[in-house]
Write a protein that holds these residues in place. Structure first.
Motif, short mmCIF file in Angstrom:
data_model
loop_
_atom_site.label_atom_id
_atom_site.label_comp_id
_atom_site.label_asym_id
_atom_site.label_seq_id
_atom_site.Cartn_x
_atom_site.Cartn_y
_atom_site.Cartn_z
N ASP A 25 1.97 -7.84 -3.31
CA ASP A 25 0.92 -7.16 -2.56
C ASP A 25 1.44 -5.76 -2.25
O ASP A 25 2.50 -5.62 -1.64
CB ASP A 25 0.63 -7.94 -1.26
CG ASP A 25 -0.51 -7.34 -0.46
OD1 ASP A 25 -0.85 -6.17 -0.68
OD2 ASP A 25 -1.07 -8.07 0.38
N PRO A 26 0.71 -4.70 -2.64
CA PRO A 26 1.24 -3.35 -2.42
C PRO A 26 1.45 -3.02 -0.94
O PRO A 26 2.29 -2.18 -0.62
CB PRO A 26 0.19 -2.44 -3.04
CG PRO A 26 -1.00 -3.28 -3.29
CD PRO A 26 -0.56 -4.71 -3.29
N GLY A 67 4.26 -6.57 0.01
CA GLY A 67 5.39 -6.90 -0.85
C GLY A 67 5.34 -8.38 -1.20
O GLY A 67 4.28 -8.98 -1.26
#
Length: 135
Positions: free
Chosen positions: A64-65, A68
């Protein structure tokens, strides 16, 4: 919040909502070892005895940007529910009978991410309690 704080919140909310559903809305739940005053009426004491991690942590396969990697860990928690007061026998047996057998009670706990798994027998252990100040 920390794992332990989340666990206490889930246990407290699940227990108070379960007791309310079982027609014991007047029975407050408190945690052991809080150095607070004891209620004068029948009440429930929640005592977390043991937390044990089960297996390995699971790691997410995507990143997940914003977050993480995401790790999850399963735990087995040993909790003692003690009921004290004049109606403690009735409340304890009612709670004992419904915690695993009643779907609605189980769902109260599952709402907060925990689930009753197994339980021990109901035991009567008389304890001397003081609910008023002694001079």
């Amino acid at each position: 919040m920390s794992f332990y704080s989340d666990l206490e919140d889930a246990l407290y909310k699940g227990t108070t909502e379960s007791l309310t559903m079982l027609d014991h809305a007047d029975v407050p739940a408190i945690f052991s070892h809080t150095n607070g005053t004891e209620p004068a009426s029948t009440y429930c004491v929640i005592n977390i005895l043991n937390t044990q991690a089960i297996g390995r942590a699971a790691e997410s396969t995507t990143i997940d940007p914003l977050v993480g990697f995401v790790y999850t860990q399963q735990y087995e928690i040993t909790v003692r529910f003690s009921f004290l007061g004049s109606d403690s026998g009735e409340v304890a047996f009612n709670f004992f009978e419904n915690i695993n057998k009643n779907r609605l009670v189980r769902e109260k706990y599952q709402t907060y991410g925990i689930s009753p798994w197994r339980k021990s027998d109901v035991r009567r252990v008389p304890q001397l309690r003081t609910t008023t100040w002694l001079s």
